[in-house]
Design a protein around this motif. Structure first.
Motif: not given
Length: 139
Positions: A67-68, A70, A100, A102
Motif C-alpha cells: 500500500n506504499t 514512492s 512516499s 501510504a
C-alpha cells in the motif's frame, strides 16, 4: 567628559550582537523541493495527480510496495555555455526530489498505470481484490 557603562555579559543586547548572523538559517525554496499532489479514492482504486514540472518522463521513477507508493524524479544540469558567455544568475533547480505515501488498501501493481503530461504525473492505482476469508471445517 566620558561616559562609562558597566559591561553585563548576560545582557540580551550583548548576546544578540555576539551571535548575530552566526545561526543564520539557510533559505531553501520549498516549492522546488517537494512534489505537490492530490489523491482521490473511489470503490475501485485511487487516482493521484502530482506536480513535477521541468522533468523528463524518463527521469521519473514510481515504486509500489503493497500500500506504499514512492515517486522520485531527477532534473539534470545542462552545461551548455557558449564562448564568451558568462552566467550571471542560475535559479533553475537541479537535483533529485522524492515522496512516499501510504494508502489504506493494497495496490494491484499489475493493473496500475502512469502518465506524464505538461508537468503533471497521473497515476491510476487500482485496489487489490480482497481475498474472501476461508472457512475451515473441523474434522
Amino acid at each position: 567628559m566620558s561616559n562609562m557603562t558597566r559591561y553585563d555579559p548576560f545582557e540580551t543586547d550583548s548576546l544578540d550582537n555576539l551571535f548575530r548572523g552566526f545561526f543564520r538559517p539557510v533559505k531553501l525554496d520549498r516549492d522546488m523541493l517537494q512534489i505537490r499532489m492530490d489523491v482521490k479514492e473511489d470503490e475501485t482504486g485511487y487516482a493521484v495527480h502530482a506536480d513535477i514540472p521541468g522533468v523528463n518522463k524518463d527521469d521519473i521513477h514510481i515504486t509500489i510496495d503493497g500500500n506504499t507508493v514512492s515517486i522520485s524524479a531527477e532534473t539534470k544540469k545542462l552545461t551548455e555555455q557558449k564562448d564568451g558567455e558568462k552566467v550571471l544568475r542560475r535559479e533553475r533547480y537541479v537535483g533529485r526530489v522524492g515522496r512516499s505515501f501510504a494508502l489504506e488498501h493494497e495496490i494491484d501493481e499489475a493493473s496500475a498505470s502512469a502518465r506524464y503530461q505538461d508537468g503533471v504525473l497521473e497515476l491510476v492505482l487500482p485496489k487489490k481484490a480482497v481475498a474472501a476469508a476461508k472457512r475451515l471445517t473441523v474434522q
